[in-house]
Design an enzyme around this catalytic site. Structure first.
Site, PDB file in Angstrom:
ATOM      1  N   ASP A 187     -17.270 -13.180 -22.867  1.00 26.00           N
ATOM      2  CA  ASP A 187     -17.914 -13.122 -21.548  1.00 26.00           C
ATOM      3  C   ASP A 187     -19.403 -13.449 -21.618  1.00 26.00           C
ATOM      4  O   ASP A 187     -19.903 -14.295 -20.871  1.00 26.00           O
ATOM      5  CB  ASP A 187     -17.715 -11.739 -20.908  1.00 26.00           C
ATOM      6  CG  ASP A 187     -16.251 -11.374 -20.804  1.00 26.00           C
ATOM      7  OD1 ASP A 187     -15.415 -12.287 -20.911  1.00 26.00           O
ATOM      8  OD2 ASP A 187     -15.940 -10.183 -20.629  1.00 26.00           O
TER       9      ASP A 187
ATOM     10  N   LYS B  78     -10.387 -13.024 -16.638  1.00 27.77           N
ATOM     11  CA  LYS B  78     -10.626 -13.307 -18.052  1.00 27.77           C
ATOM     12  C   LYS B  78     -10.115 -14.689 -18.494  1.00 27.77           C
ATOM     13  O   LYS B  78     -10.807 -15.420 -19.197  1.00 27.77           O
ATOM     14  CB  LYS B  78      -9.943 -12.219 -18.888  1.00 27.77           C
ATOM     15  CG  LYS B  78     -10.282 -12.257 -20.346  1.00 27.77           C
ATOM     16  CD  LYS B  78     -11.548 -11.495 -20.614  1.00 27.77           C
ATOM     17  CE  LYS B  78     -11.919 -11.442 -22.062  1.00 27.77           C
ATOM     18  NZ  LYS B  78     -13.168 -10.714 -22.264  1.00 27.77           N
TER      19      LYS B  78
ATOM     20  N   CYS C 203       5.242  -6.045   1.789  1.00 22.36           N
ATOM     21  CA  CYS C 203       5.605  -4.633   1.734  1.00 22.36           C
ATOM     22  C   CYS C 203       4.879  -3.848   2.831  1.00 22.36           C
ATOM     23  O   CYS C 203       5.135  -4.072   4.004  1.00 22.36           O
ATOM     24  CB  CYS C 203       5.341  -4.094   0.331  1.00 22.36           C
ATOM     25  SG  CYS C 203       6.223  -2.572   0.029  1.00 22.36           S
ATOM     26  N   TYR C 204       3.932  -2.980   2.487  1.00 21.45           N
ATOM     27  CA  TYR C 204       3.181  -2.282   3.550  1.00 21.45           C
ATOM     28  C   TYR C 204       2.545  -3.295   4.489  1.00 21.45           C
ATOM     29  O   TYR C 204       2.491  -3.092   5.710  1.00 21.45           O
ATOM     30  CB  TYR C 204       2.101  -1.379   2.944  1.00 21.45           C
ATOM     31  CG  TYR C 204       1.348  -0.563   3.979  1.00 21.45           C
ATOM     32  CD1 TYR C 204       1.810   0.678   4.389  1.00 21.45           C
ATOM     33  CD2 TYR C 204       0.166  -1.045   4.554  1.00 21.45           C
ATOM     34  CE1 TYR C 204       1.138   1.420   5.353  1.00 21.45           C
ATOM     35  CE2 TYR C 204      -0.516  -0.315   5.515  1.00 21.45           C
ATOM     36  CZ  TYR C 204      -0.024   0.921   5.913  1.00 21.45           C
ATOM     37  OH  TYR C 204      -0.693   1.650   6.857  1.00 21.45           O
TER      38      TYR C 204
ATOM     39  N   GLY D 191       0.837  -1.203   0.000  1.00 21.71           N
ATOM     40  CA  GLY D 191       0.000   0.000   0.000  1.00 21.71           C
ATOM     41  C   GLY D 191       0.858   1.233   0.000  1.00 21.71           C
ATOM     42  O   GLY D 191       2.057   1.164   0.308  1.00 21.71           O
TER      43      GLY D 191
ATOM     44  N   HIS E 146       7.902  -7.447  -3.432  1.00 22.04           N
ATOM     45  CA  HIS E 146       6.627  -7.841  -4.054  1.00 22.04           C
ATOM     46  C   HIS E 146       6.807  -9.153  -4.823  1.00 22.04           C
ATOM     47  O   HIS E 146       7.217  -9.132  -5.979  1.00 22.04           O
ATOM     48  CB  HIS E 146       6.150  -6.745  -5.022  1.00 22.04           C
ATOM     49  CG  HIS E 146       5.607  -5.553  -4.314  1.00 22.04           C
ATOM     50  ND1 HIS E 146       4.281  -5.464  -3.938  1.00 22.04           N
ATOM     51  CD2 HIS E 146       6.200  -4.421  -3.888  1.00 22.04           C
ATOM     52  CE1 HIS E 146       4.095  -4.323  -3.311  1.00 22.04           C
ATOM     53  NE2 HIS E 146       5.232  -3.661  -3.264  1.00 22.04           N
TER      54      HIS E 146
ATOM     55  N   GLU F  55       4.598 -10.934  -6.169  1.00 16.64           N
ATOM     56  CA  GLU F  55       3.556 -11.142  -7.181  1.00 16.64           C
ATOM     57  C   GLU F  55       3.908 -10.552  -8.539  1.00 16.64           C
ATOM     58  O   GLU F  55       3.251 -10.849  -9.527  1.00 16.64           O
ATOM     59  CB  GLU F  55       2.210 -10.567  -6.703  1.00 16.64           C
ATOM     60  CG  GLU F  55       2.161  -9.062  -6.475  1.00 16.64           C
ATOM     61  CD  GLU F  55       2.711  -8.648  -5.106  1.00 16.64           C
ATOM     62  OE1 GLU F  55       3.378  -9.469  -4.461  1.00 16.64           O
ATOM     63  OE2 GLU F  55       2.498  -7.498  -4.721  1.00 16.64           O
TER      64      GLU F  55
END
Ligand code: XMP
Length: 519
Positions: free
Chosen positions: A233, A375, A86-87, A59, A176, A178
């Site tokens: 979709d 997606k 992180c945060y 964050g 991070h 990710e």
């Protein structure tokens, strides 16, 4: 909140730009997770959600600032594993009695290398070849870890790059894991969910079964209507709902006369003839093209199409007896976007065509069976439901259709020329095996005529622009680097085979500063 029977992981969002990527990494591990902004995560919420593990996202704030975001203190007493990023790491240390500092020398942005320290299952299968590259993006840093934590990884500027309190299964990292620039970061998530005991039972097969039961329970014996666009979709949503309730579903395919060559026949044919869905083909070409006549302003064109679409859909839906539900192909990123605490108002570049206004106007309840999916999960579900690969992998096609690929005034003649040119272009791309490398490719017909010479005669025909872009989500894009041979061959085919075009250009604008479509 959605009720599923899977093990659930809760991601508490502290406003990082990349929180969605954490969810992506977990879904790839077949772990069901939801992102919720920290303000919504109360003690009651935690009890209801009953997570099997929790992740604190990064964050932008500083825990040293009064009033900055905190995790609910109850989360630490639930006896479930927690991973702070992180945060999230800083908030964890701060709330558990450690120290966080800001100010000179505490910031670190970009590439760093972590050296492992000691043995810890969270490090398994990682660091096999020495230090690992990670991505740092922090202003503050932890200067003292909380009681019970040990250090398992350091970097030159982050003495507490990886820490853990193994007895409580609390883990905290400064970087991070990710993001793409932490190339093997997925390992950390894999180890974390393994330590937390996730079964990895989030598969599209299981999802399909669960959703079918859920739709049946929600809809009962009432009828559902669905605006079928032919896009992935709405198609997957329709196929799933049809599996659940069969003939209680009616799809309306609004044909605004702005579709690609043979598109209406293909979509209606597939759903009606192959999948036995009840599809109304609402051919309203005359209405749409009539209203668009003489209009050349992009926003006016978009607004006309959007409004007519709603009117037409409503007209057909009114004829369906007992319709109480409207099906929509809303995806998880749309859901996150609408609840994200960090999302502020942004400038409208284009007024997007969607059916968002329909439920309020028509007093219908919503069935949104894709609300929990990204997606690529929708595509996997489509395959699971038996939709052909060629259909699932189709490039996105915008709601306003060819209207936004025909800058200036739309005429039937221009649309016809555009359809032919577009079909040849896509045929070329497929023949050269490039279709799946490209996010979207299309032809735009330009509002200019140019002079040419064909045979021994003069021509005065339209110019067209070919567009092909690579992208991950349509938010940013780059032009596709075709070879000169490909471009030359394609231009020659279009000019030779399409009556009405005598000049071809290739659009090499990225987004930003351009947009993908021309209007
Ligand atoms: P732009 O042109 O804004 O497009 O870069 C980004 C992506 O969105 C699609 N697009 C739309 N899709 N309704 C849609 O359903 C719309 O009004 C619309 N406008 C653009 C575009 O094709 C690209 O994939």
């Amino acid at each position: 909140m959605t009720q599923t029977i899977h093990d659930r992981l809760l991601i508490i969002d502290f406003g990082s730009q990349v929180t969605q990527l954490i969810a992506r990494r977990l879904r790839e591990l077949n772990v069901y997770c939801e992102i919720h902004p920290y303000q919504n995560v109360t003690a009651d919420f935690l009890k209801d959600f009953a997570p099997k593990a929790v992740i604190f996202s990064g964050g932008p704030d500083s825990v040293t600032r009064e009033g900055s975001p905190r995790a609910p203190k109850e989360v630490f007493d639930m006896g479930v594993p927690i991973l702070g990023i992180c945060y999230g790491q800083q908030v964890m240390m701060h709330q558990l009695g450690g120290k966080v500092e800001s100010g000179h020398g505490t910031a670190e942005f970009g590439r760093a290398f972590v050296t492992p320290k000691g043995e810890q299952p969270i490090l398994d299968g990682w660091f096999t070849e020495g230090d690992e590259q990670v991505w740092m993006s922090h202003g503050d840093h932890v200067s003292e870890i909380a009681d019970g934590f040990e250090v398992y990884g350091t970097s030159p500027n982050a003495p507490y790059a990886i820490t853990a309190d193994a007895s409580r299964h609390f883990y905290a990292v400064q970087f991070h894991p990710e993001v793409h620039h932490t190339p093997r970061g997925a390992k950390l998530y894999e180890n974390f969910v393994k330590l937390a005991g996730f079964a990895g039972d989030w598969t599209m097969g299981a999802y399909r079964e669960e959703m079918v039961a859920k739709i049946k329970a929600q809809v009962g014996d009432k009828n559902v209507i669905c605006a079928l666009s032919g896009g992935v979709d709405s198609s997957v949503a329709a196929a799933l709902i049809h599996e659940a309730i069969g003939d209680q579903l009616t799809c309306v395919f609004v044909d605004h006369g702005l579709l690609r060559k043979d598109e209406a026949a293909e979509v209606v044919g597939m759903f009606r003839d192959h999948m036995n869905l009840h599809v109304i083909h609402a051919d309203e070409t005359e209405l749409f093209l009539g209203e668009l006549e003489g209009q050349s302003d992009p926003e006016t064109k978009r607004k006309i199409i959007g409004k007519l679409f709603i009117d037409v859909f409503q007209k057909y839906a009114d004829q369906i007896e007992g319709a109480e539900f409207l099906a929509q192909g809303t995806l998880y990123p749309d859901v996150i976007e609408s609840v994200s605490f960090s999302g502020g108002p942004s400038v409208t570049i284009k007024s997007h065509h969607n059916v968002g206004g329909l439920p309020e106007k028509m007093g219908l309840k919503l069935v949104e069976p894709l609300r929990e999916l990204f997606k690529d999960e929708v595509r996997a579900l489509g395959r699971e439901l038996g939709l052909p690969d060629s259909f699932i992998g189709r490039h996105p096609f915008p709601g306003p259709g060819l209207a936004i690929r025909c800058p200036g005034e739309i005429t039937r003649e221009k649309l016809e020329i555009l359809r032919e040119a577009d079909a040849i272009y896509i045929d070329q791309i497929r023949k050269h095996g490039l279709y799946d490398e490209i996010w979207q490719a299309f032809v735009a017909i330009l509002p200019v005529r140019t002079v040419g010479v064909m045979g021994d005669g003069r021509t005065y025909d339209y110019a067209c622009a070919l567009r092909a872009v690579t992208s991950v989500d349509g938010m940013t894009a780059d032009y596709y680097p075709f070879s000169h041979e490909f471009l030359g061959e394609t231009a020659t085919r279009i000019i030779n085979e399409v009556n009405g075009i005598n000049r071809c250009t290739y659009d090499i604008t990225s987004k930003p500063p351009g947009t993908i479509e021309w209007e």
